[in-house]
Scaffold this motif. Structure first.
Motif, PDB file in Angstrom:
ATOM      1  N   LEU A  35     -31.908  23.835  31.275  1.00  0.00           N
ATOM      2  CA  LEU A  35     -31.339  22.889  30.321  1.00  0.00           C
ATOM      3  C   LEU A  35     -32.361  21.825  29.940  1.00  0.00           C
ATOM      4  CD1 LEU A  35     -27.821  22.355  31.924  1.00  0.00           C
ATOM      5  CD2 LEU A  35     -28.438  23.880  30.046  1.00  0.00           C
ATOM      6  N   PRO A  40     -29.426  21.529  23.824  1.00  0.00           N
ATOM      7  CA  PRO A  40     -29.181  22.841  24.421  1.00  0.00           C
ATOM      8  C   PRO A  40     -30.478  23.517  24.833  1.00  0.00           C
ATOM      9  CG  PRO A  40     -27.842  22.530  22.465  1.00  0.00           C
ATOM     10  CD  PRO A  40     -28.808  21.375  22.512  1.00  0.00           C
ATOM     11  N   TRP A 329     -25.063  17.196  25.588  1.00  0.00           N
ATOM     12  CA  TRP A 329     -25.764  17.844  26.688  1.00  0.00           C
ATOM     13  C   TRP A 329     -26.566  16.847  27.503  1.00  0.00           C
ATOM     14  CZ3 TRP A 329     -27.324  23.435  27.156  1.00  0.00           C
ATOM     15  CH2 TRP A 329     -26.344  24.273  26.588  1.00  0.00           C
TER      16      TRP A 329
END
Length: 364
Positions: A35, A40, A329
């Motif tokens: 990650l 992403p 994220w």
């Protein structure tokens, strides 16, 4: 009822939490999961470094008898391990898959020791199916195995497969080396990158028959899966609560922290109630499975159904409490949100496990 650990179990929990704190910080976990903190991730997850350290430090053997290469302990210690791994979103497919394969390897200490020493193992059952109900592989008269099993947990990490197969004499379990000809492993990517699955294709592979009763072992594997997935969901739920409470004390609206709003307090309190209730039920079920209580299958099914469902609700509440940042994220919440959501479906949905409960009840 409040569950109380023994002194040894408390010491193990504290030691494991400290070890994970040193080894599995957020940045390191994100690196293992492929990650990018800014968005992403593009790279594939590679938990090899974590798995190697886990084995080298002897943690893979906790919960298993010494004669199988373990460090001692039992199902309660395994549940503690699952909960703590989930609290940091550590990669756990290899550990969980190996743990679920161990009931089938009790008569083969050589294979069990190899699995615990780093070759890892997996049961060739579709990740969305209860382990007690496999049916993708057949064995011919010579014991050659043929079939395709989709989405096998940890198959991409395993050197050994425990394969349930139907045959003329009924279902049997076979040990299959993943490196031998005729075995094809095709990894699949999950939204929850802390676990992994792969499709397994067997083309006339000759496995080693395991001298165990297949139905009994698969039932035991199912009970163990229920407890460990409940523990995983509990760990993820507890961490989501911590993140949500911390954030609600920092984020302000109308000049005050959002944690002062009654709706936010109620949401956090509801998660806390589910965490505490889940913990008591979970470790009672773990002890029940360890002691092979007459109703251990019901206890295991109850915590799989109830704790994973509660974690799913907690994931939604925590996401709401975080607002827009919870969808990004860059924030760790998504790691635990996805983990909790997979726990709801892994090895059967809440409805599947509730059906297992109803099937096991005797009506007066």
């Amino acid at each position: 009822m409040h569950w109380k650990f023994s002194e040894e179990q408390d010491a193990y929990r504290e030691t494991l939490r400290g070890w994970l704190g040193d080894v599995a910080g957020s940045d390191q976990v994100r690196a293992w999961l492929g990650l990018d903190p800014a968005g992403p991730g593009r790279p594939a997850a590679d938990p090899t470094e974590f798995e190697d350290r886990w084995v080298a430090d002897g943690l893979c053997g906790v919960g298993f008898p010494e004669e199988l290469g373990g460090q001692g302990g039992g199902v309660v210690e395994l549940a503690i391990t699952a909960e703590e791994l989930a609290r940091v979103a550590a990669p756990s497919a290899a550990w969980l898959a190996t743990t679920l394969a161990m009931p089938a390897l009790e008569t083969r200490p050589d294979l069990a020791k190899a699995a615990l020493e780093g070759s890892h193992a997996a049961v060739a059952i579709a990740a969305e199916s209860l382990p007690a109900a496999p049916g993708h592989v057949t064995a011919d008269a010579d014991g050659a195995l043929t079939g395709v099993v989709p989405r096998v947990l940890g198959a991409d990490r395993a050197g050994l497969l425990v394969v349930p197969a139907g045959g003329a004499s009924g279902p049997r379990l076979y040990a299959v080396d993943t490196a031998q000809p005729g075995v094809e492993i095709t990894p699949r990517r999950l939204l929850d990158r802390s676990r992994s699955v792969a499709d397994v294709r067997l083309s006339g592979v000759v496995g080693q028959p395991l001298d165990v009763d297949a139905a009994t072992v698969l039932s035991a594997t199912t009970d163990l899966a229920g407890v460990l997935l409940g523990a995983d969901a509990l760990g993820a739920m507890e961490r989501m609560l911590e993140l949500a409470v911390d954030y609600s004390a920092q984020r302000q609206q109308f000049g005050v922290p959002i944690g002062s709003f009654q709706a936010v307090k109620h949401a956090a309190a509801t998660i806390l109630v589910d965490v505490e209730a889940g913990r008591s039920g979970l470790y009672y079920a773990a002890a029940s499975v360890a002691e092979r209580h007459a109703e251990s299958s019901l206890h295991s099914a109850a915590v799989k159904a109830q704790v994973t469902a509660a974690a799913g609700r907690a994931a939604d509440s925590a996401l709401t409490m975080h607002g827009a940042i919870g969808y990004t994220w860059e924030h760790d919440l998504h790691l635990f949100f996805k983990r909790a959501r997979l726990d709801e479906q892994l090895f059967g949905s809440v409805e599947d496990w509730n059906e297992r409960i109803s099937s096991g009840l005797t009506l007066a």
